[in-house]
Motif scaffolding. Structure first.
Motif, PDB file in Angstrom:
ATOM      1  N   CYS A 134       0.701  -1.161   0.158  1.00 59.62           N
ATOM      2  CA  CYS A 134       0.187  -0.070   0.030  1.00 59.62           C
ATOM      3  C   CYS A 134       0.702   1.309  -0.067  1.00 59.62           C
ATOM      4  N   ALA A 135       2.175   1.329   0.261  1.00 58.23           N
ATOM      5  CA  ALA A 135       2.943   2.441   0.288  1.00 58.23           C
ATOM      6  C   ALA A 135       3.092   3.033  -1.143  1.00 58.23           C
ATOM      7  N   PRO A 136       3.211   2.147  -2.131  1.00 66.86           N
ATOM      8  CA  PRO A 136       3.051   2.823  -3.579  1.00 66.86           C
ATOM      9  C   PRO A 136       2.117   3.609  -3.792  1.00 66.86           C
ATOM     10  N   VAL A 137       0.735   3.107  -3.212  1.00 63.89           N
ATOM     11  CA  VAL A 137      -0.521   3.696  -3.624  1.00 63.89           C
ATOM     12  C   VAL A 137      -0.495   5.104  -2.916  1.00 63.89           C
ATOM     13  N   LEU A 138       0.045   5.078  -1.540  1.00 69.61           N
ATOM     14  CA  LEU A 138       0.335   6.511  -0.837  1.00 69.61           C
ATOM     15  C   LEU A 138       1.190   7.406  -1.666  1.00 69.61           C
ATOM     16  N   ALA A 139       2.144   6.728  -2.150  1.00 70.69           N
ATOM     17  CA  ALA A 139       3.206   7.633  -3.089  1.00 70.69           C
ATOM     18  C   ALA A 139       2.536   8.155  -4.108  1.00 70.69           C
ATOM     19  N   CYS A 140       1.664   7.486  -4.664  1.00 68.93           N
ATOM     20  CA  CYS A 140       1.048   7.976  -5.906  1.00 68.93           C
ATOM     21  C   CYS A 140       0.217   9.134  -5.707  1.00 68.93           C
ATOM     22  N   HIS A 141      -0.245   9.034  -4.479  1.00 71.59           N
ATOM     23  CA  HIS A 141      -0.956  10.405  -4.097  1.00 71.59           C
ATOM     24  C   HIS A 141      -0.177  11.465  -3.325  1.00 71.59           C
ATOM     25  N   GLY A 142       1.298  11.209  -3.412  1.00 71.83           N
ATOM     26  CA  GLY A 142       2.242  12.171  -2.838  1.00 71.83           C
ATOM     27  C   GLY A 142       2.370  12.250  -1.217  1.00 71.83           C
ATOM     28  N   HIS A 143       2.035  10.670  -0.689  1.00 80.25           N
ATOM     29  CA  HIS A 143       2.394  10.762   0.771  1.00 80.25           C
ATOM     30  C   HIS A 143       3.094   9.488   0.918  1.00 80.25           C
ATOM     31  N   PRO A 144       4.029   9.611   1.990  1.00 79.20           N
ATOM     32  CA  PRO A 144       4.949   8.694   2.392  1.00 79.20           C
ATOM     33  C   PRO A 144       4.082   7.697   3.437  1.00 79.20           C
ATOM     34  N   TRP A 145       4.960   6.568   3.554  1.00 78.11           N
ATOM     35  CA  TRP A 145       4.296   5.779   4.668  1.00 78.11           C
ATOM     36  C   TRP A 145       4.461   6.428   6.081  1.00 78.11           C
ATOM     37  N   PRO A 146       3.571   6.680   6.966  1.00 81.30           N
ATOM     38  CA  PRO A 146       3.716   7.658   7.991  1.00 81.30           C
ATOM     39  C   PRO A 146       4.395   6.922   9.101  1.00 81.30           C
ATOM     40  N   ASP A 147       5.017   7.762   9.906  1.00 82.49           N
ATOM     41  CA  ASP A 147       5.833   7.417  10.972  1.00 82.49           C
ATOM     42  C   ASP A 147       4.841   6.566  12.104  1.00 82.49           C
ATOM     43  N   SER A 148       3.590   7.206  11.969  1.00 85.74           N
ATOM     44  CA  SER A 148       2.836   6.352  13.204  1.00 85.74           C
ATOM     45  C   SER A 148       2.245   5.297  13.064  1.00 85.74           C
ATOM     46  N   LEU A 149       2.525   4.533  11.913  1.00 86.32           N
ATOM     47  CA  LEU A 149       2.549   3.055  11.268  1.00 86.32           C
ATOM     48  C   LEU A 149       3.973   2.587  11.162  1.00 86.32           C
ATOM     49  N   ASP A 150       4.849   2.953  11.978  1.00 83.06           N
ATOM     50  CA  ASP A 150       6.066   2.224  11.759  1.00 83.06           C
ATOM     51  C   ASP A 150       6.031   0.969  12.314  1.00 83.06           C
ATOM     52  N   CYS A 151       6.535  -0.187  11.290  1.00 83.98           N
ATOM     53  CA  CYS A 151       5.843  -1.501  11.789  1.00 83.98           C
ATOM     54  C   CYS A 151       6.910  -1.875  12.847  1.00 83.98           C
ATOM     55  N   ASN A 152       7.960  -1.297  12.817  1.00 87.59           N
ATOM     56  CA  ASN A 152       8.784  -1.710  14.252  1.00 87.59           C
ATOM     57  C   ASN A 152       8.087  -1.512  15.507  1.00 87.59           C
ATOM     58  N   ARG A 153       7.104  -0.695  15.631  1.00 86.84           N
ATOM     59  CA  ARG A 153       6.294  -0.622  16.817  1.00 86.84           C
ATOM     60  C   ARG A 153       5.536  -1.813  17.233  1.00 86.84           C
ATOM     61  N   PHE A 154       5.298  -2.825  16.220  1.00 86.20           N
ATOM     62  CA  PHE A 154       4.459  -3.835  16.378  1.00 86.20           C
ATOM     63  C   PHE A 154       5.291  -5.089  16.744  1.00 86.20           C
ATOM     64  N   PRO A 155       4.641  -6.157  17.476  1.00 82.44           N
ATOM     65  CA  PRO A 155       5.441  -7.129  18.179  1.00 82.44           C
ATOM     66  C   PRO A 155       5.854  -8.101  17.035  1.00 82.44           C
TER      67      PRO A 155
END
Length: 286
Positions: A112-133
């Motif tokens: 889904c990050a490429p879809v966000l990039a298509c709209h000019g948005h990066p994958w947000p820090d609030s959804l950093d995958c390292n925060r999850f177990p």
């Protein structure tokens, strides 16, 4: 949407006994998922915990922050994008919070990050995958392997440069394009406004032909709808007014990616496109 619901309920029931709590330092309560969060409707449960796993403490904040993700959820950029987002914005109302696993986050992010990039948005820090177990026995797993075994893997639309809309052509030229293409889909587009002024679209599709493997018409319709949502800048160009517009989208499927190469405007009483689609049934390509 029913599929996502089954996946979420299965995962929750499978990992409930070993899930760990999430201490947000506040007492929580169960509330009904609001109607404005339609991405989290029909997912297997109707009540959520508040505050949620994003730290939102009021329903007004949840609705406001989740609306920016509604569009991404509707693109179906990953089979579990709704499951992932709703586990954070509208976590199921149980005795303890259940995190999405890091593996689910990575899978959704990579798709889904490429879809966000298509709209000019990066994958947000609030959804950093390292925060999850990382331990999938302690969280909500993606079940990606099981999904692939149980369901047909369909080609995916990608972010691309918008094809020019052609308004002047002959039926012979259109037939030549058909011969070099895998699909042609007639699309009726109109736009509407919803909450917070966000733009949304009514999309109706009719498949004229599909020549790619075992793809069915309804699958092709769904893929074109996803293409229009992902490439929203193209859709905006095709819906400059609120009046419904009709187009013929023609393209190919290459290495599992849907590419729209030609867009014809199908104007009322357009004899050339009508003639091309009628002749195509009996046409022999050179």
């Amino acid at each position: 949407m029913f599929l996502t619901a089954k996946i979420l309920v299965f995962a929750v029931s499978g990992f409930l006994r070993v899930a760990t709590g999430f201490d947000i330092g506040l007492s929580t309560k169960c509330v009904v998922i609001p109607k404005e969060m339609d991405m989290c409707h029909k997912i297997g449960y109707s009540e959520m915990r508040l505050p949620n796993l994003m730290g939102h403490t009021s329903m007004a904040e949840v609705i406001l922050k989740s609306t920016t993700w509604q569009h991404l959820a509707h693109t179906d950029c990953h089979p579990h994008v709704r499951t992932f987002l709703c586990s954070l914005f509208a976590p199921i109302c149980l005795d303890t919070f259940i995190h999405p696993c890091r593996s689910m986050c990575v899978a959704v992010r990579d798709s889904c990050a490429p879809v966000l990039a298509c709209h000019g948005h990066p994958w947000p820090d609030s959804l950093d995958c390292n925060r999850f177990p990382a331990d999938e026995d302690m969280c909500l797993a993606s079940l990606t392997k099981e999904y692939k075994y149980l369901h047909k893997v369909l080609p995916k639309p990608a972010c691309q440069t918008c094809p020019a809309v052609e308004e002047f052509f002959t039926h012979k030229r259109v037939l030549e394009v058909f011969c070099d293409s895998n699909f042609a889909v007639k699309v009726k587009l109109s736009k509407r406004r919803k909450v917070f002024g966000d733009q949304e679209y009514n999309i109706e599709c009719q498949v004229e032909f599909i020549t790619q493997g075992s793809l069915l018409p309804y699958e092709t319709q769904s893929m074109i709808q996803q293409w229009l949502l992902i490439n929203e800048n193209c859709t905006q160009r095709m819906t400059l007014t609120h009046r419904p517009m009709v187009y013929l989208l023609v393209g190919n499927i290459e290495e599992g990616i849907i590419l729209v190469n030609q867009v014809y405007r199908w104007q009322r009483r357009d004899s050339q496109l009508t003639l091309a689609t009628q002749k195509w049934r009996y046409h022999k390509c050179l």
